[in-house]
Write an enzyme that holds these catalytic residues in place. Structure first.
Site, short mmCIF file in Angstrom:
data_model
loop_
_atom_site.label_atom_id
_atom_site.label_comp_id
_atom_site.label_asym_id
_atom_site.label_seq_id
_atom_site.Cartn_x
_atom_site.Cartn_y
_atom_site.Cartn_z
N HIS A 1 -13.76 -4.93 1.23
CA HIS A 1 -13.66 -4.36 -0.13
C HIS A 1 -12.98 -2.99 -0.11
CE1 HIS A 1 -16.42 -7.49 -1.62
NE2 HIS A 1 -17.08 -7.28 -0.50
N SER B 1 13.00 9.59 -0.67
CA SER B 1 12.92 9.79 -2.12
C SER B 1 14.08 10.64 -2.57
CB SER B 1 11.60 10.47 -2.48
OG SER B 1 11.61 10.95 -3.81
#
Length: 437
Positions: A144, A265
């Site tokens: 999880h 980027s």
């Protein structure tokens, strides 16, 4: 598929030149079969074999004729027959278009599958290398998204390796089920061609005979193949997603290779983004989605309609080309994958030993406590650790109900991460067997 994601070897398989070459292979195999049965003169066959060919110029001629005929197979047959002259009348004798198209499609698929199988083998070798290289690289297992129990990066690679092995087995199974041809005429009744021609031609081409063809080879075969390609892509997306999660700044346990001169980027020079894994995830969606129209292609009218044809011209090349691309991209990621062992160790410390809660629970039940009562004790100590600066060991030693049953040495042993991993050799033996040596 767009050129950006097309590797030359796979792109060549699905080129127009190769498609028409495969059509010609089928036509010649049928002519040879007719000749063996005495229906085409040997000198005519020799001329057909020597004079017919396909190259880019021939493809252009076929396309020009198709503009007039509005039928690609008739255009192809016309151009090829012109290469031969009078003996060209024997080309396509007794055939319907799908005899050529579907049988040739199996030849194209065989070439494409064999490339994918080579790709899978490369990927599996890299995963295996990482599995053994990081057999003892300790990290936190997560369920999880939350810290669970100690794990190793090598065990994670065992999972990946075994999954890819299953995918390879599925692809081999799909290969067996899709390599079928048919030379049986307009509705599969051999009305203008004897079964002997089909047997001889398909034997030469290395294909099996569709037991009960109509005008076509049935599309459940191709749907199984496309679904298998989607499954392989899904596994790659699963692995790539794992890399993306582990490359998060807060986690930073593995990183994609970042080459000299690479930029992450346009706005933020500091960025190292998992762009290759993201690309795999994106293209996997396309491949997986193509399995849906493949299943819809199973549903054709009566003995055949042409609704599947336009679909297959897109989904078959695109799926194979994209899968070939992401398999090779994933291979490059694995080759240069950076595994940050120190960060893995530090991340384990974040849970302050709480990963041992299951072992403490087992120890207390072995001392005679009911499971529910023991669970409440362990959970109480765990919550204290979560909500304070104390470690799990400290909260356990401060709890009189724990120390009533467990010694500090027993608690220490339970907190040893390697206690959770003492059976990892067994997992490796299951996955790699004799390769362990």
């Amino acid at each position: 598929m767009i050129e950006r994601y097309t590797r030359k070897e796979m792109g060549d398989v699905w080129s127009e030149v190769n498609k028409f070459k495969k059509w010609l292979d089928v036509e010649i195999a049928v002519c040879r079969a007719w000749a063996k049965l005495g229906k085409i003169p040997r000198d005519a066959l020799k001329k057909i074999e020597e004079k017919t060919y396909v190259d880019k110029k021939v493809v252009e001629k076929i396309k020009e004729k198709e503009k007039v005929f509005k039928h690609d197979v008739l255009a192809f047959v016309s151009v090829i027959a012109e290469q031969v002259g009078e003996e060209g009348r024997y080309i396509h004798m007794g055939l319907t278009s799908s005899d050529v198209v579907d049988t040739a499609l199996a030849l194209l698929i065989r070439e494409a599958i064999d490339i994918i199988l080579k790709d899978i083998d490369k990927v599996m070798e890299e995963i295996k290398r990482l599995a053994f290289e990081h057999k003892d690289t300790l990290m936190m297992g997560r369920t999880h998204g939350v810290h669970a129990e100690p794990y190793t990066f090598g065990l994670k690679m065992c999972v990946w390796y075994d999954e890819m092995r299953r995918q390879k087995e599925r692809l081999l199974f799909a290969r067996e089920n899709v390599l079928y041809g048919k030379i049986s005429g307009a509705v599969g009744t051999y009305s203008n061609i004897p079964p002997e021609v089909e047997k001889l031609a398909l034997e030469e081409l290395g294909l099996k005979i569709e037991p009960a063809s109509t005008q076509i080879v049935h599309r459940d075969r191709h749907a199984q193949l496309l679904t298998t390609l989607g499954l392989i892509a899904s596994s790659l997306e699963k692995f790539a997603t794992e890399i993306r999660h582990l490359q998060r700044t807060e986690v930073l346990e593995v990183l994609e290779p970042f080459t000299k001169g690479q930029r992450g980027s346009s706005a933020m020079p500091h960025k190292k983004n998992p762009i290759h894994s993201e690309r795999i995830c994106g293209l996997a969606r396309v491949i997986r989605a193509n399995s849906i129209p493949a299943m819809e292609d199973v549903v054709l009218w009566h003995e055949r309609d042409i609704s599947h044809s336009s679909v297959e011209r897109v989904i078959l090349p695109d799926s194979f080309i994209a899968l070939d691309y992401i398999l090779n991209l994933f291979y490059e990621i694995l080759k240069g994958l950076v595994v940050n062992k120190e960060r893995m160790r530090k991340n384990m410390e974040l849970s302050k030993g709480l990963y041992a809660s299951s072992k403490i629970l087992v120890l207390l039940t072995q001392k005679g406590l009911s499971r529910d009562y023991a669970y409440d004790i362990v959970q109480r100590c765990a919550m204290k650790a979560w909500e304070s600066d104390k470690t799990f060991k400290e909260t356990l030693l401060e709890d009189p109900e724990v120390t009533k049953y467990l010694t500090e040495e027993e608690i220490e042993k339970a907190l040893d991460p390697w206690e959770f991993l003492k059976n990892r050799d067994y997992v490796y033996e299951k996955v790699f067997g004799d390769e362990m040596g």
